[in-house]
Enzyme design. Structure first.
Site, PDB file in Angstrom:
ATOM      1  N   HIS A   1     -21.575 -37.811   6.751  1.00 51.34           N
ATOM      2  CA  HIS A   1     -21.260 -36.687   5.845  1.00 51.34           C
ATOM      3  C   HIS A   1     -21.994 -36.759   4.510  1.00 51.34           C
ATOM      4  O   HIS A   1     -22.072 -35.748   3.822  1.00 51.34           O
ATOM      5  CB  HIS A   1     -19.746 -36.662   5.550  1.00 51.34           C
ATOM      6  CG  HIS A   1     -18.883 -36.403   6.735  1.00 51.34           C
ATOM      7  ND1 HIS A   1     -19.017 -35.307   7.573  1.00 51.34           N
ATOM      8  CD2 HIS A   1     -17.866 -37.129   7.250  1.00 51.34           C
ATOM      9  CE1 HIS A   1     -18.121 -35.347   8.527  1.00 51.34           C
ATOM     10  NE2 HIS A   1     -17.399 -36.440   8.383  1.00 51.34           N
TER      11      HIS A   1
ATOM     12  N   ASP B   1     -11.655 -38.715  -1.655  1.00 50.31           N
ATOM     13  CA  ASP B   1     -11.962 -39.406  -0.386  1.00 50.31           C
ATOM     14  C   ASP B   1     -13.036 -40.463  -0.563  1.00 50.31           C
ATOM     15  O   ASP B   1     -13.197 -41.336   0.259  1.00 50.31           O
ATOM     16  CB  ASP B   1     -12.464 -38.406   0.659  1.00 50.31           C
ATOM     17  CG  ASP B   1     -11.549 -37.204   0.722  1.00 50.31           C
ATOM     18  OD1 ASP B   1     -12.050 -36.087   0.830  1.00 50.31           O
ATOM     19  OD2 ASP B   1     -10.329 -37.415   0.605  1.00 50.31           O
TER      20      ASP B   1
ATOM     21  N   TYR C   1      -9.974 -44.462  13.424  1.00 45.91           N
ATOM     22  CA  TYR C   1      -8.922 -44.855  12.474  1.00 45.91           C
ATOM     23  C   TYR C   1      -7.793 -45.619  13.142  1.00 45.91           C
ATOM     24  O   TYR C   1      -6.877 -46.083  12.454  1.00 45.91           O
ATOM     25  CB  TYR C   1      -8.459 -43.617  11.699  1.00 45.91           C
ATOM     26  CG  TYR C   1      -9.654 -42.988  11.032  1.00 45.91           C
ATOM     27  CD1 TYR C   1     -10.355 -41.934  11.629  1.00 45.91           C
ATOM     28  CD2 TYR C   1     -10.181 -43.537   9.868  1.00 45.91           C
ATOM     29  CE1 TYR C   1     -11.511 -41.423  11.064  1.00 45.91           C
ATOM     30  CE2 TYR C   1     -11.340 -43.024   9.291  1.00 45.91           C
ATOM     31  CZ  TYR C   1     -12.001 -41.974   9.896  1.00 45.91           C
ATOM     32  OH  TYR C   1     -13.156 -41.487   9.348  1.00 45.91           O
TER      33      TYR C   1
ATOM     34  N   ASP D   1     -19.043 -38.086  17.016  1.00 39.21           N
ATOM     35  CA  ASP D   1     -17.854 -38.265  16.185  1.00 39.21           C
ATOM     36  C   ASP D   1     -16.959 -37.027  16.328  1.00 39.21           C
ATOM     37  O   ASP D   1     -17.444 -35.931  16.656  1.00 39.21           O
ATOM     38  CB  ASP D   1     -18.335 -38.406  14.722  1.00 39.21           C
ATOM     39  CG  ASP D   1     -17.253 -38.878  13.776  1.00 39.21           C
ATOM     40  OD1 ASP D   1     -17.260 -40.061  13.393  1.00 39.21           O
ATOM     41  OD2 ASP D   1     -16.386 -38.035  13.411  1.00 39.21           O
TER      42      ASP D   1
ATOM     43  N   ASP E   1     -13.237 -41.578  16.468  1.00 37.98           N
ATOM     44  CA  ASP E   1     -12.002 -40.881  16.059  1.00 37.98           C
ATOM     45  C   ASP E   1     -11.619 -39.745  16.996  1.00 37.98           C
ATOM     46  O   ASP E   1     -10.641 -39.035  16.751  1.00 37.98           O
ATOM     47  CB  ASP E   1     -12.079 -40.390  14.608  1.00 37.98           C
ATOM     48  CG  ASP E   1     -13.417 -39.754  14.248  1.00 37.98           C
ATOM     49  OD1 ASP E   1     -13.600 -39.428  13.063  1.00 37.98           O
ATOM     50  OD2 ASP E   1     -14.272 -39.580  15.142  1.00 37.98           O
TER      51      ASP E   1
END
Ligand SMILES: CN(c1ccc(C(=O)NO)cc1)S(=O)(=O)c1ccc(-c2ccccn2)s1
Ligand SMILES: [Zn+2]
Length: 379
Positions: free
Chosen positions: A145, A103, A308, A180, A269
């Site tokens: 993250h 990722d 996204y 988020d 998102d």
């Protein structure tokens, strides 16, 4: 003193700071996980004439010293070295060291991208510290993250953590709120043992859903016990229920913690229509959450994050930018370079989908009560 600002930082200029440069947009366009999103976001904000109402401030790249105020020197040096290597020289490095794989692949220039995003967020935080503004915005930040020595979940450098560390040089208590779809695990980890930073995250929490952390009983450790707040939610939540839990939890958090500055991550998102396909929110729902935070009149840093569906993310952050400016926007998307992103309706609004909501009122009630009991320990 209810109306007096809680810190002695007097805001000399009520213009909203908006961190922007074409080079920054180009970098984010090419290297962020969602190619082209940065210019779509900026393009719509500009098409609605909002850039004229904002104070545009150019970002500069974060220095190694700034990056290593949180990240390990080894990680930052590895990121810089790997980023500089051309493809042919680089042995195919799929080592999972530092999380730089899958990722978070090592792409040429990824270090310059990550350093510029971090620098942009630090530029925004500095404007708040210097009293240049009450609200500062970096929609291309919010990469929540990233860990001290590990990239994770499309995040290479944790710019919210760097901003909070910088704000802590000036404000004794900083509140971080993460809206988020995903749990803000990297920020929570960074501050789980201190009461000087309170982290509050509303996110989807379900078996096998990334990153898998953020359960309601995770409330911090040691001196930080009860200064981590997690609000785990299920698929299908809509604006009204979301704002109801936000309002109850965040109002109690603010009144018990009395922060002096706020960092608000507004990842998009969770919007209806996002490919993640989990929450069923609209910009109006996030806007009500933003309104509540802005009413505190505290130095406030707004960051982006996930998102996204390019058009819906631009719709969301453009609507929120207008809200900060107190401007209402015409419902029809103005003609501009990215107009085709907004078909077939070419409207600014996003409607909720008719999807099953797995958050019963009883579940929400139980979450609110549990969080409220934990917050009773905060002073
Ligand atoms: C790496 N992952 C992340 C990590 C972080 C995020 C995020 O937005 N964090 O805020 C999203 C996906 S992941 O494994 O869950 C996924 C990768 C690709 C995913 C996907 C892609 C298309 C449609 C639905 N899901 S989920
Ligand atoms: Zn996300």
């Amino acid at each position: 003193d209810v109306l007096a600002p809680r810190s002695d930082v007097v805001c000399r200029n009520d213009k909203v700071v908006f961190v922007h440069s074409q080079m920054y947009v180009d970098l984010c366009n090419n290297l962020a996980k969602v190619p082209g999103r940065a210019s779509a976001v900026h393009g719509l904000i500009e098409a609605y004439g909002l850039t004229k109402e904002l104070r545009l401030v150019e970002p500069r790249p974060a220095t190694v010293a700034e990056l290593t105020s949180f990240h390990s020197t080894d990680y930052i040096h590895h990121l810089r070295k790997a980023s500089a290597e051309e493809d042919e020289e680089k042995d195919i490095d799929v080592s999972e060291e530092f999380g730089l794989c899958y990722d978070c692949p090592i792409l040429p220039g990824v270090y310059e991208y990550a350093a510029m995003v971090a620098g942009a967020t630090l530029t925004a935080a500095q404007c708040l510290i210097d009293g240049e503004c009450q609200v500062a915005i970096n929609w291309h930040g919010g990469w929540h993250h990233a860990k001290k020595d590990e990239a994770s979940g499309f995040c290479y450098v944790n710019d919210p953590v760097l901003a909070i560390l910088r704000l802590r040089e000036r404000f004794s208590k900083v509140l971080y709120i993460d809206l988020d779809l995903h749990h803000g695990d990297g920020v929570e980890d960074a501050f789980c043992c201190t009461s000087r930073v309170m982290t509050l995250s509303l996110h989807k929490f379900d078996t096998g859903f990334f990153p898998g952390t953020g359960d309601i009983q995770d409330t911090g450790m040691g001196r930080g016990r009860y200064y981590t707040v997690n609000v785990p939610l299920r698929d299908g939540i809509q604006d009204s229920q979301y704002f109801s839990v936000f309002n109850k939890v965040v109002s109690q958090t603010e009144s018990s913690y009395r922060p002096e500055a706020v960092v608000l991550q507004l990842g998009a998102d969770g919007m209806s229509g996002d490919p993640m396909g989990c929450f069923n929110l609209t910009p109006q729902g996030l806007g009500r959450c933003l309104e509540l935070v802005l009413d505190w009149k505290l130095p406030t840093l707004l960051l982006g994050g996930g998102g996204y569906h390019v058009g819906n993310t631009a719709r969301c952050w453009t609507s929120l930018t207008a809200q900060v400016l107190g401007k209402s926007l015409p419902p029809d998307i103005p003609e501009h370079e990215h107009f085709t992103e907004y078909g077939p309706d070419y409207e600014l609004g996003i409607s909720p989908g008719n999807r099953v909501n797995h958050n019963s009122d009883e579940y929400i009630e139980e979450v609110i009560n549990t969080v409220s009991e934990n917050l009773a320990h905060v002073m």
